[in-house]
Design an enzyme around this catalytic site. Structure first.
Site, short mmCIF file in Angstrom:
data_model
loop_
_atom_site.label_atom_id
_atom_site.label_comp_id
_atom_site.label_asym_id
_atom_site.label_seq_id
_atom_site.Cartn_x
_atom_site.Cartn_y
_atom_site.Cartn_z
N LYS A 77 1.27 -0.49 0.05
CA LYS A 77 0.09 -0.02 0.04
C LYS A 77 0.74 1.25 0.27
O LYS A 77 1.74 0.92 0.85
CB LYS A 77 -1.11 -0.47 1.44
CG LYS A 77 -1.98 0.98 1.15
CD LYS A 77 -2.73 1.13 2.58
CE LYS A 77 -4.45 2.04 2.47
NZ LYS A 77 -4.89 1.03 4.32
N SER A 152 -9.93 1.44 3.02
CA SER A 152 -8.91 1.88 1.72
C SER A 152 -7.61 1.13 1.30
O SER A 152 -7.37 2.09 0.24
CB SER A 152 -8.98 2.99 2.96
OG SER A 152 -7.40 2.94 4.04
N SER A 176 -9.75 -0.93 6.86
CA SER A 176 -9.16 -0.97 5.94
C SER A 176 -8.31 -1.72 5.06
O SER A 176 -8.02 -1.88 4.05
CB SER A 176 -7.99 0.43 5.74
OG SER A 176 -9.17 1.73 5.96
#
Lengths: 486, 94
Positions: A77, A152, A176
């Site tokens: 990420k 997310s 997330s």
């Protein structure tokens, strides 16, 4: 590269049926072929990946000792710092940021021999549940390109589900990792707070943020945890406990295991088809010998509003560092320092990030601190006490991961509707305990995720239950057809 | 309505955000909506409950005060929007 696992590829690599360079090239070709549709990656590190793969192949040829993830291509990420490789948090304010050092998890994965393919898209600063809040572009769900991948960590989830990367890391502040894992049909684990170092993770809400893996099955989840978990003196919130070999929990046996079903996570607000799937999983677990019983976590409904005070409060402090002085964007037309700060921040941050900074600043401001922030911290304690009490009786709890399957772009434009996406995952972050999302069947051809919740440092129990379910139900192994991206 | 446009302007100032007029109106609407949804917390009896800021039972993590390697200056400055003679350069402060 067909959808394959770390443990499968590891054997192929060890037997020299495939080289790390071949495997990396396959992954890069797949990204080149489908990522203009999926949009999982913000940055692809092609040259670096091939370079590292060659080094690993050379080591293998020389018979040198190799790490447990050697030759396995993965993605991170884009909120985890990678030295020399752009790290943006999917925010315009960090559009050009090149970290001078690496996150501990990246160092550990490199040390284990893993190969970085690139950095994945996310909701800006990890604030959102659909990856629509990325400052650059939205990521699409490999199961249905009209739907969001969740967020997310939507880019990481989509990269693993579509077979672009074998595994990926995400971060989870209120769901997330788990919610996108659920939406994309992969395994996602939020470890216990403190179990994985956050050194080099760009902070959102420091008392809640935790890094964890996205994998295609439960065995891989344990393998990645072996590589990333552990105490780190560079992270003062890192827990100095004994970390187990997570693969030791992968036994196909849950006889006598006590599993609680908190009633507050069912009914209103949960799509009936999703609930039906979770009930199927519960029946399966009973069939497999678990002792299943309803229970109650009475403060559940207060977790969401408490979270939306605590997380924004912490973010308003953490994001104060983006001021255009040391890195990132700087507004050009300012003639004094305050307007330089204020213009830079207004140009660089997206609307949701500004909203949370404002909300947090308000909740911490003089006159409102007790009514909002302090109140929320007390409610947080009650939420945690609910879990403490439940774990006196149960080994783990089972809930849906998310109230629905993946939804269409733009369909949760209402702020509060989007916030409610995390209603099943937020209480777990407040309590700092681990939770794993496991795929369980499809609704309208989109994956459903079930959430297993454990006591602090009880990841092993979650892995054992998930592994047993995986070995005994086809519904846990989902693969998107990828029609429309081929 | 919990907050007014004046509150939004004050909080924006504290937050160092130079909002446009349209943004102020949107923030006002959304923040009020969110703050209204938090009303439910007032129903919870928290008397005698300790605030929980952090779930781990660790406090004051210290280390020996020994020299450790630090980042070289050029690396620290490599992302600076503007630098001058090894320092971050900013607009006039006083």
């Amino acid at each position: 590269m067909e959808l394959s696992t770390i443990h499968g590829l590891r054997d192929l690599l060890a037997n020299r049926e495939i080289s790390a360079e071949e495997l990396t090239n396959q992954a890069l070709e797949k990204i080149e072929k489908i990522d203009d549709k999926i949009k999982a990656f913000v940055t692809v590190t092609k040259d670096e990946a091939i370079q590292v793969a060659r080094e690993i192949d050379q080591k293998r040829r020389k018979g040198e000792s190799l790490g447990p993830l050697s030759g396995i291509p993965m993605a991170l990420k884009d909120n985890m710092c990678t030295e020399g490789i752009k790290t943006t948090c999917s925010s315009k304010i960090l559009y050009n940021f090149i970290p001078p050092y690496s996150a501990k998890v990246y160092e550990k994965l490199l040390g284990a021999g893993s190969i970085l393919l690139g950095k994945t898209n996310m909701d800006e600063f990890a604030m959102g549940s659909s990856t629509e809040n990325s400052g650059f572009f939205p990521t699409r769900n490999p199961w249905d390109l009209n739907c969001v991948p969740g967020g997310s960590s939507g880019g990481s989830a989509a990269a693993v589900a579509s077979g672009e990367a074998v595994f990926a890391l995400g971060s989870d502040t209120g769901g997330s990792i788990r919610q996108p894992a659920s939406f994309c049909g992969v395994v996602g684990l939020k470890p216990t707070y403190g179990a994985v170092s956050r050194y080099g993770l760009i902070a959102y809400a420091s008392s809640l943020d935790q890094i964890g893996p996205f994998t295609r099955d439960v065995t891989d989840c344990a393998l990645v945890m072996n590589a990333i978990a552990g105490h780190d003196s560079f992270d003062s919130t890192s827990a100095a406990v004994d970390y187990p070999d997570y693969t030791s929990f992968l036994s196909n046996d849950i006889k006598g295991m006590r599993i609680g079903i908190p009633q507050e996570y069912f009914g209103e607000g949960i799509e009936p088809e999703v609930e039906a799937k979770i009930r199927e999983a519960i029946n399966k677990l009973e069939e497999l010998g678990a002792v299943v019983e309803e229970c109650s976590l009475p403060h559940t409904q207060y977790a969401l509003p408490a979270y939306y005070i605590i997380a924004p409060a912490e973010c308003s402090s953490n994001l104060a560092r983006y001021d255009g002085v040391r890195y990132g964007l700087r507004a050009e037309d300012a003639d004094d320092i305050i307007s330089m700060f204020s213009r830079t921040r207004n140009q660089g941050f997206g609307i949701e990030v500004k909203r949370r900074i404002m909300l947090g600043t308000y909740a911490l401001s003089s006159g409102y601190y007790d009514a909002y922030y302090l109140k929320a911290l007390k409610v947080r304690n009650l939420v945690k006490q609910d879990f403490d009490l439940a774990f006196e009786k149960f080994d783990c709890l089972l809930t849906p991961t998310a109230p629905s399957v993946a939804f269409e772009f733009g369909s949760k434009a209402d702020t509060l509707a989007m916030y409610k996406q995390d209603v099943c995952t937020i209480p777990i972050n407040l309590a700092g305990i681990p939770a794993l999302s496991l795929p369980y069947g499809l609704v309208n051809n989109k994956p459903v995720g079930l959430q297993l919740v454990g006591k602090a440092f009880g990841e092993g129990t979650l892995l054992r239950v998930a592994y047993t379910l995986e070995q005994n139900s086809e519904q846990t192994r989902l693969e998107p057809s990828l029609e429309g991206v081929k | 309505m919990k907050i007014s446009i004046k509150d939004v302007e004050y909080v924006a100032l504290l937050s160092r955000l130079e909002l446009t007029d349209e943004e102020k109106v949107e923030q006002l609407r959304e923040l009020n909506k969110i703050l209204d949804s938090m009303e439910v917390l007032n129903k919870v009896d928290t008397s005698g409950v300790e605030p929980l800021a952090h779930v781990l039972p660790i406090h004051n993590v210290l280390r020996e005060d020994e020299l450790r390697a630090t980042l070289p200056k050029e690396k620290v400055l490599q992302n600076a929007p503007e630098e001058d003679e090894g320092m971050f350069k900013v607009p006039k402060i006083v």
